[in-house]
Design a protein around this motif. Sequence first.
Motif: not given
Lengths: 133, 133
Positions: A91, A102, A106, A125, A127, A129, B109, B111-117
């Motif tokens: 990311f 990351l 799967n 891509t 923004r 946290d 899957a 991405p982890r919490n907080g990331l705004k894709v």
Amino acid sequence: MVMTQATQHLVKHGIRPSMQRIAIMKYLMEHRTHPTVDTIYSDLHHSMPTLSRTTVYNTLQVLAQNHAVTTLSIDGHATRYDGITQPHAHFMCRHCGRIIDLPLENLPAMPRNGLKVEQVEINFTGRCDLCNQ
Amino acid sequence: MVMTQATQHLVKHGIRPSMQRIAIMKYLMEHRTHPTVDTIYSDLHHSMPTLSRTTVYNTLQVLAQNHAVTTLSIDGHATRYDGITQPHAHFMCRHCGRIIDLPLENLPAMPRNGLKVEQVEINFTGRCDLCNQ
DNA sequence: TGTAATTTTGTAACGATTACAGATTTTGGT
DNA sequence: ACCAAAATCTGTAATCGTTACAAAATTACA
């Protein structure tokens, strides 16, 4: 004679461990920042004043060809390098430029029949946290 | 007054439909080859002799920013453009350079919490069915 | 130790992209 | 329709990442 982790890694991938190659491999193992050639060169140049930028380019090409490192084209400007070769996604924050590893739970659906896949690159891509607050 | 598909697409994305923009958008809708700036310029230059390479660069930047087209960094050398904006993956043949669209059955899957894709790019590289024989 | 092979180095060249400033076209008000 | 302002386009020059290349340095090994 004791081999550093970086040296071992090179040998394991059939790459002759020169001073420069060890230094660059070591750098990528210690810095999980997905650096560009320029960053690697600038950082190593302090402790290895004779190091050439071309050597960094050449070395990374050798390392990538022998699967000792992974290349990342998430940036758009410069190729980035990753010392971790286990498959995982990335990311990149558009705001601060940070690249985050990351886990790939799967893997995406396999491509259609007949295609022989040698490499997969999954890039998100957006923004991050820290910038999102 | 009848609007072409390309013009409609531009307007839908809030882009003013100039001659050049329409031509480039139309080209990307008709050619599913994921062309580079240079290919687009060379091909369009025949019918639009006054077209500037810079305009192709600028236009594609505008189109991409407004999500009227998608950018592809699978190539490593030059950015490639895709007129289809629905999410899908790509396969590039190392041997012949062909880029193939792949349906994305299950998105990887999140991405982890907080990331705004904001964007996902999934690139496979290898050898295509035609070159593999 | 001497020679061949490999690696490194520095400079020059290349190719994709952007900066920029002037020319052209389009827009909107009168 | 006319004109000023805004938007767009154009061509050239500059920038930046990367590669080509040839000479220098290092390493392997007979």
